[in-house]
Each structure stands twice: as structure tokens, then as C-alpha cells.
Scaffold this motif. Structure first.
Motif, PDB file in Angstrom:
ATOM      1  N   LYS A  90       0.867  -1.176   0.000  1.00 58.51           N
ATOM      2  CA  LYS A  90       0.000   0.000   0.000  1.00 58.51           C
ATOM      3  C   LYS A  90       0.899   1.219   0.000  1.00 58.51           C
ATOM      4  O   LYS A  90       1.844   1.315   0.781  1.00 58.51           O
ATOM      5  N   LEU A  91       0.639   2.155  -0.914  1.00 55.90           N
ATOM      6  CA  LEU A  91       1.465   3.351  -1.034  1.00 55.90           C
ATOM      7  C   LEU A  91       0.565   4.586  -1.103  1.00 55.90           C
ATOM      8  O   LEU A  91       0.228   5.055  -2.184  1.00 55.90           O
ATOM      9  N   PRO A  92       0.130   5.124   0.047  1.00 60.08           N
ATOM     10  CA  PRO A  92      -0.801   6.259   0.058  1.00 60.08           C
ATOM     11  C   PRO A  92      -0.170   7.518  -0.504  1.00 60.08           C
ATOM     12  O   PRO A  92       1.044   7.722  -0.418  1.00 60.08           O
ATOM     13  N   ILE A  93      -1.001   8.372  -1.075  1.00 58.29           N
ATOM     14  CA  ILE A  93      -0.532   9.616  -1.683  1.00 58.29           C
ATOM     15  C   ILE A  93      -0.338  10.710  -0.639  1.00 58.29           C
ATOM     16  O   ILE A  93       0.687  11.379  -0.608  1.00 58.29           O
ATOM     17  N   GLY A 127      -1.354   8.548   5.624  1.00 61.16           N
ATOM     18  CA  GLY A 127      -0.980   7.179   5.919  1.00 61.16           C
ATOM     19  C   GLY A 127       0.442   6.864   5.481  1.00 61.16           C
ATOM     20  O   GLY A 127       1.128   7.692   4.892  1.00 61.16           O
ATOM     21  N   SER A 128       0.890   5.647   5.785  1.00 61.72           N
ATOM     22  CA  SER A 128       2.255   5.231   5.483  1.00 61.72           C
ATOM     23  C   SER A 128       2.263   4.053   4.521  1.00 61.72           C
ATOM     24  O   SER A 128       1.307   3.285   4.447  1.00 61.72           O
ATOM     25  N   ALA A 129       3.363   3.941   3.794  1.00 66.04           N
ATOM     26  CA  ALA A 129       3.563   2.762   2.945  1.00 66.04           C
ATOM     27  C   ALA A 129       3.646   1.534   3.839  1.00 66.04           C
ATOM     28  O   ALA A 129       4.185   1.587   4.944  1.00 66.04           O
ATOM     29  N   LYS A 130       3.124   0.414   3.371  1.00 61.68           N
ATOM     30  CA  LYS A 130       3.175  -0.809   4.158  1.00 61.68           C
ATOM     31  C   LYS A 130       2.982  -2.020   3.266  1.00 61.68           C
ATOM     32  O   LYS A 130       2.428  -1.921   2.159  1.00 61.68           O
ATOM     33  N   ILE A 131       3.463  -3.148   3.726  1.00 58.28           N
ATOM     34  CA  ILE A 131       3.239  -4.418   3.038  1.00 58.28           C
ATOM     35  C   ILE A 131       1.901  -4.972   3.498  1.00 58.28           C
ATOM     36  O   ILE A 131       1.643  -5.094   4.693  1.00 58.28           O
ATOM     37  N   THR A 132       1.027  -5.283   2.545  1.00 56.08           N
ATOM     38  CA  THR A 132      -0.300  -5.803   2.888  1.00 56.08           C
ATOM     39  C   THR A 132      -0.388  -7.315   2.737  1.00 56.08           C
ATOM     40  O   THR A 132      -1.160  -7.959   3.451  1.00 56.08           O
ATOM     41  N   GLU A 133       0.373  -7.884   1.815  1.00 56.73           N
ATOM     42  CA  GLU A 133       0.401  -9.338   1.636  1.00 56.73           C
ATOM     43  C   GLU A 133       1.830  -9.761   1.343  1.00 56.73           C
ATOM     44  O   GLU A 133       2.575  -9.056   0.664  1.00 56.73           O
ATOM     45  N   PHE A 134       2.203 -10.925   1.864  1.00 59.49           N
ATOM     46  CA  PHE A 134       3.560 -11.414   1.633  1.00 59.49           C
ATOM     47  C   PHE A 134       3.555 -12.935   1.621  1.00 59.49           C
ATOM     48  O   PHE A 134       2.949 -13.573   2.489  1.00 59.49           O
ATOM     49  N   TYR A 135       4.206 -13.508   0.622  1.00 54.81           N
ATOM     50  CA  TYR A 135       4.352 -14.960   0.562  1.00 54.81           C
ATOM     51  C   TYR A 135       5.700 -15.294  -0.069  1.00 54.81           C
ATOM     52  O   TYR A 135       6.064 -14.750  -1.113  1.00 54.81           O
ATOM     53  N   LYS A 158       7.183  -1.343  10.237  1.00 55.55           N
ATOM     54  CA  LYS A 158       7.623  -0.399  11.262  1.00 55.55           C
ATOM     55  C   LYS A 158       8.644   0.580  10.689  1.00 55.55           C
ATOM     56  O   LYS A 158       8.600   1.778  10.968  1.00 55.55           O
ATOM     57  N   ALA A 159       9.552   0.062   9.843  1.00 58.48           N
ATOM     58  CA  ALA A 159      10.559   0.923   9.219  1.00 58.48           C
ATOM     59  C   ALA A 159       9.943   1.882   8.206  1.00 58.48           C
ATOM     60  O   ALA A 159      10.454   2.986   7.985  1.00 58.48           O
ATOM     61  N   LEU A 160       8.824   1.478   7.575  1.00 51.81           N
ATOM     62  CA  LEU A 160       8.172   2.306   6.558  1.00 51.81           C
ATOM     63  C   LEU A 160       7.208   3.328   7.149  1.00 51.81           C
ATOM     64  O   LEU A 160       6.671   4.152   6.419  1.00 51.81           O
ATOM     65  N   LYS A 161       6.989   3.274   8.447  1.00 50.05           N
ATOM     66  CA  LYS A 161       6.028   4.189   9.069  1.00 50.05           C
ATOM     67  C   LYS A 161       6.423   5.646   8.817  1.00 50.05           C
ATOM     68  O   LYS A 161       7.560   6.047   9.042  1.00 50.05           O
ATOM     69  N   GLY A 162       5.468   6.426   8.327  1.00 51.61           N
ATOM     70  CA  GLY A 162       5.726   7.831   8.011  1.00 51.61           C
ATOM     71  C   GLY A 162       6.172   8.079   6.589  1.00 51.61           C
ATOM     72  O   GLY A 162       6.383   9.229   6.184  1.00 51.61           O
ATOM     73  N   THR A 163       6.327   7.008   5.795  1.00 48.76           N
ATOM     74  CA  THR A 163       6.762   7.137   4.398  1.00 48.76           C
ATOM     75  C   THR A 163       5.565   7.008   3.469  1.00 48.76           C
ATOM     76  O   THR A 163       4.796   6.057   3.569  1.00 48.76           O
ATOM     77  N   ASN A 164       5.399   7.994   2.543  1.00 50.42           N
ATOM     78  CA  ASN A 164       4.288   7.929   1.594  1.00 50.42           C
ATOM     79  C   ASN A 164       4.802   7.976   0.160  1.00 50.42           C
ATOM     80  O   ASN A 164       6.013   7.912  -0.091  1.00 50.42           O
ATOM     81  N   PHE A 165       3.880   8.091  -0.773  1.00 47.56           N
ATOM     82  CA  PHE A 165       4.203   8.068  -2.200  1.00 47.56           C
ATOM     83  C   PHE A 165       5.234   9.131  -2.554  1.00 47.56           C
ATOM     84  O   PHE A 165       6.188   8.872  -3.278  1.00 47.56           O
ATOM     85  N   TRP A 166       5.031  10.347  -2.029  1.00 41.69           N
ATOM     86  CA  TRP A 166       5.881  11.459  -2.435  1.00 41.69           C
ATOM     87  C   TRP A 166       7.298  11.297  -1.911  1.00 41.69           C
ATOM     88  O   TRP A 166       8.268  11.716  -2.559  1.00 41.69           O
ATOM     89  N   ASP A 167       7.469  10.696  -0.739  1.00 39.54           N
ATOM     90  CA  ASP A 167       8.810  10.443  -0.222  1.00 39.54           C
ATOM     91  C   ASP A 167       9.569   9.512  -1.160  1.00 39.54           C
ATOM     92  O   ASP A 167      10.732   9.757  -1.486  1.00 39.54           O
ATOM     93  N   SER A 202      17.360  11.701  -6.080  1.00 43.29           N
ATOM     94  CA  SER A 202      18.582  11.277  -5.403  1.00 43.29           C
ATOM     95  C   SER A 202      19.666  11.058  -6.431  1.00 43.29           C
ATOM     96  O   SER A 202      19.464  10.438  -7.457  1.00 43.29           O
ATOM     97  N   GLY A 203      20.846  11.606  -6.141  1.00 46.49           N
ATOM     98  CA  GLY A 203      21.956  11.396  -7.059  1.00 46.49           C
ATOM     99  C   GLY A 203      22.187  12.582  -7.966  1.00 46.49           C
ATOM    100  O   GLY A 203      21.295  13.354  -8.278  1.00 46.49           O
ATOM    101  N   SER A 204      23.382  12.750  -8.406  1.00 46.29           N
ATOM    102  CA  SER A 204      23.769  13.854  -9.267  1.00 46.29           C
ATOM    103  C   SER A 204      23.663  13.435 -10.721  1.00 46.29           C
ATOM    104  O   SER A 204      23.309  12.318 -11.055  1.00 46.29           O
ATOM    105  N   LYS A 205      24.015  14.355 -11.611  1.00 49.40           N
ATOM    106  CA  LYS A 205      24.007  14.057 -13.041  1.00 49.40           C
ATOM    107  C   LYS A 205      24.970  12.927 -13.352  1.00 49.40           C
ATOM    108  O   LYS A 205      24.674  12.044 -14.163  1.00 49.40           O
ATOM    109  N   GLU A 206      26.124  12.928 -12.651  1.00 44.56           N
ATOM    110  CA  GLU A 206      27.097  11.862 -12.895  1.00 44.56           C
ATOM    111  C   GLU A 206      26.524  10.517 -12.487  1.00 44.56           C
ATOM    112  O   GLU A 206      26.755   9.512 -13.167  1.00 44.56           O
ATOM    113  N   GLU A 207      25.746  10.471 -11.377  1.00 41.88           N
ATOM    114  CA  GLU A 207      25.149   9.213 -10.941  1.00 41.88           C
ATOM    115  C   GLU A 207      24.129   8.735 -11.946  1.00 41.88           C
ATOM    116  O   GLU A 207      23.999   7.553 -12.221  1.00 41.88           O
ATOM    117  N   GLU A 208      23.337   9.664 -12.527  1.00 42.32           N
ATOM    118  CA  GLU A 208      22.327   9.288 -13.500  1.00 42.32           C
ATOM    119  C   GLU A 208      22.964   8.684 -14.739  1.00 42.32           C
ATOM    120  O   GLU A 208      22.371   7.881 -15.438  1.00 42.32           O
TER     121      GLU A 208
END
Length: 299
Positions: free
Chosen positions: A186-189, A192-200, A258-267, A275-281
Motif C-alpha cells: 500500500k502506497l498512500p498519496i 498514511g504510510s507505505a506498508k506491506i499488505t500481503e507477503f508470501y 515499522k521501518a516504513l512508518k511515516g513514508t508515503n508516495f511522495w517520499d 537522489s543522485g547527481s548528473k554523474e550518478e544518473e
């Protein structure tokens, strides 16, 4: 004003999503393409234009490379110790079944090989919000010293008191360990926070090598017990995939969420595209965050 701001954000989101989807043929992004693929070298296609799916794929590869390099040092800011190798001064393991009750103390427990893995599959489906993965670990080796106190309850019920106490060296390896599966997220805009909803995840092991000393002296019977342990571990993992998957989910999902708490789509979007400079790209792998592994405490 808040309504206007929200509308603007939604318009930007739709525009960016349209750009991404326009670059994806079947809505799947191969985040780690095969080394023979032309996408592996650079996210720039032509005329300096960077396609979003290339940026996402390139950033994932870059972060995985950084992960490997950082594993010998761990991630102290997240409370994660060094992982290559992973060391634990003492580990206590209790096992109770209808037949056996055992208490085991393991000292100087070390796990090697967690950073020696190959990514056979790692794809993202934006529409279904799903990630599919397949990791292959060449060899994971567990070493240490142990003490054991084992009570065979089945014979005790017959009036025979059977107790085994022993100690020795632990040397145990899992070869060609494959972890594959998928997760949904789940990745709210805005709220809310990003989170894993199903895992197998399914786990398969190709082979197991056990050279534990002190199980029953150092003779043929000790070797016989190691052989039985090897076959039991392989069949126990390969024939109990649902049970193993459930245990992985219980250990993995809560920690990640727990680690993703507070992280949303825009983050995440800002991280991918800024992230990264022109050289990294353009494909540079310069990384100033040098990992200096801690000294071996048991050397």
C-alpha cells in the motif's frame, strides 16, 4: 486553499503516473534486468532523455549494490548489526516435541554468506502494487560451539531414563538456498504510510552439509547422525513450504512496516527522481559512504 493544493497534487500525480505507464508495455518493470540487457548500463535512452522506468530500475540496482557493501558494517542507525558475517556471542535454543525435549546453548555463533546472493527475478507491477522476487544464495554457513542437554521423553514414558549431554563444534551449511515469492503493498498519496499488505515466500534448499562434532563421539555414529540431520533439514524445508513461509512473514512484515512508518508516495517518488547527481544518473557508482567492517571479536 487546502482543496486547491490537493487538486494540484492530484493533477501532478496523474501526470507523472501517465508518464510512467506510457513507458511500460505490460505494466511490469524489470528492476534487475539480465546482465546481457542493454538497460543494465544506463537509464539514459537517447538524446539525454531519461525514461522513468530506467531511473527506477537503475536506482534499485544501485541500492542493492550499496546494501551488499554495507552488510559487513550493518546499519547502526536502524539497529541492525553487521550481517556479513553475522555474529552472536550466545544463542539459546529450546525445542519441545512429543518425543524430544532439548535445551541447546550455542556460543560464538556466526553466519557467513548472507551477502553472496544472486537476484534471479525482481519485478514491480505498478497497477497491481506487487513485487515479485527470486533470490539465490550460493552458500550460507553456520558455525559456532554448542552445549546440549537432551531428554528423550518417549522412552521415559516406558520407564527408561534417557538423557544426553554433549558439546562440540557446530559447522552447518545450506547450499543453493532459493527464496522466491511476491508481496503486495500500500502506497498512500497524502495520508498514511507505505506498508506491506500481503507477503508470501517459498524457500527451497539444494543441499545441506553438516559436520557437527560431539553428537556421539567422533566415530561412525556421529557421522551417521550428521547424515540424518542433513536429509531431515532438506526435506523439512522443501516439504514444509507453507509453514516456513508463515514464519518468514511473521518475522519480516512487522519489522518492514515499522521501518516504513511515516513514508508515503511522495517520499519514495522524490527519492527515485531526485537522489543522485548528473554523474550518478549517467551510471557512476561513486559512493563516499565507505564501509570499514569492525574487527573480528573472536580472532
Amino acid at each position: 486553499m487546502p482543496i486547491v493544493l490537493i487538486m494540484r497534487l492530484l493533477v501532478v500525480l496523474l501526470a507523472l503516473t501517465a508518464v510512467v505507464l506510457a513507458e511500460i508495455e505490460d505494466y511490469d518493470i524489470d528492476l534487475v534486468p539480465d546482465e546481457s540487457s542493454s538497460e543494465i548500463d544506463s537509464p539514459i535512452k537517447s538524446a539525454g532523455q531519461i525514461q522513468p522506468r530506467f531511473i527506477i530500475s537503475w536506482q534499485v540496482r544501485r541500492q542493492l549494490k550499496k546494501l551488499r557493501k554495507r552488510m559487513p558494517c550493518g546499519f547502526p542507525d536502524q539497529g541492525v548489526p553487521p550481517l556479513a558475517p553475522y555474529r552472536l556471542e550466545e544463542l539459546k535454543y529450546d525445542l519441545k516435541t512429543s518425543l524430544v525435549e532439548t535445551i541447546n546453548d550455542i556460543f560464538r555463533f556466526k553466519v557467513d554468506g548472507l551477502d553472496n546472493f544472486k537476484i534471479k527475478k525482481f519485478t514491480l507491477n505498478i497497477i497491481k502494487r506487487r513485487v515479485q522476487f527470486n533470490f539465490l544464495f550460493k552458500k550460507i554457513r553456520l558455525t559456532g560451539k554448542y552445549n546440549t542437554n537432551t531428554l528423550v521423553k518417549a522412552l521415559n514414558d516406558l520407564g527408561v531414563n534417557v538423557r544426553y549431554e554433549g558439546q562440540g563444534d557446530l559447522d552447518f551449511s545450506l547450499e543453493k538456498l532459493q527464496v522466491s515469492g511476491n508481496l503486495k503493498y500500500k502506497l498512500p498519496i497524502l495520508i498514511g504510510s507505505a506498508k506491506i499488505t500481503e507477503f508470501y515466500a517459498t524457500v527451497e534448499v539444494g543441499n545441506c552439509k553438516s559436520n557437527i562434532t560431539g553428537l556421539a563421539g567422533e566415530g561412525k555414529y556421529n557421522r551417521f547422525l550428521n547424515d540424518k540431520l542433513e536429509s531431515s533439514v532438506v526435506s523439512g524445508i522443501n516439504d514444509n513450504k507453507d509453514g516456513v513461509s508463515a514464519k518468514i512473514e511473521q518475522a519480516f512484515v512487522p519489522r518492514v512496516n515499522k521501518a516504513l512508518k511515516g513514508t508515503n508516495f511522495w517520499d519514495i517518488w522524490d527519492y527515485i527522481f531526485n537522489s543522485g547527481s548528473k554523474e550518478e544518473e549517467e551510471g557512476s557508482d561513486v559512493d563516499d559512504d565507505i564501509c570499514i567492517p569492525p574487527p573480528d571479536p573472536w580472532a
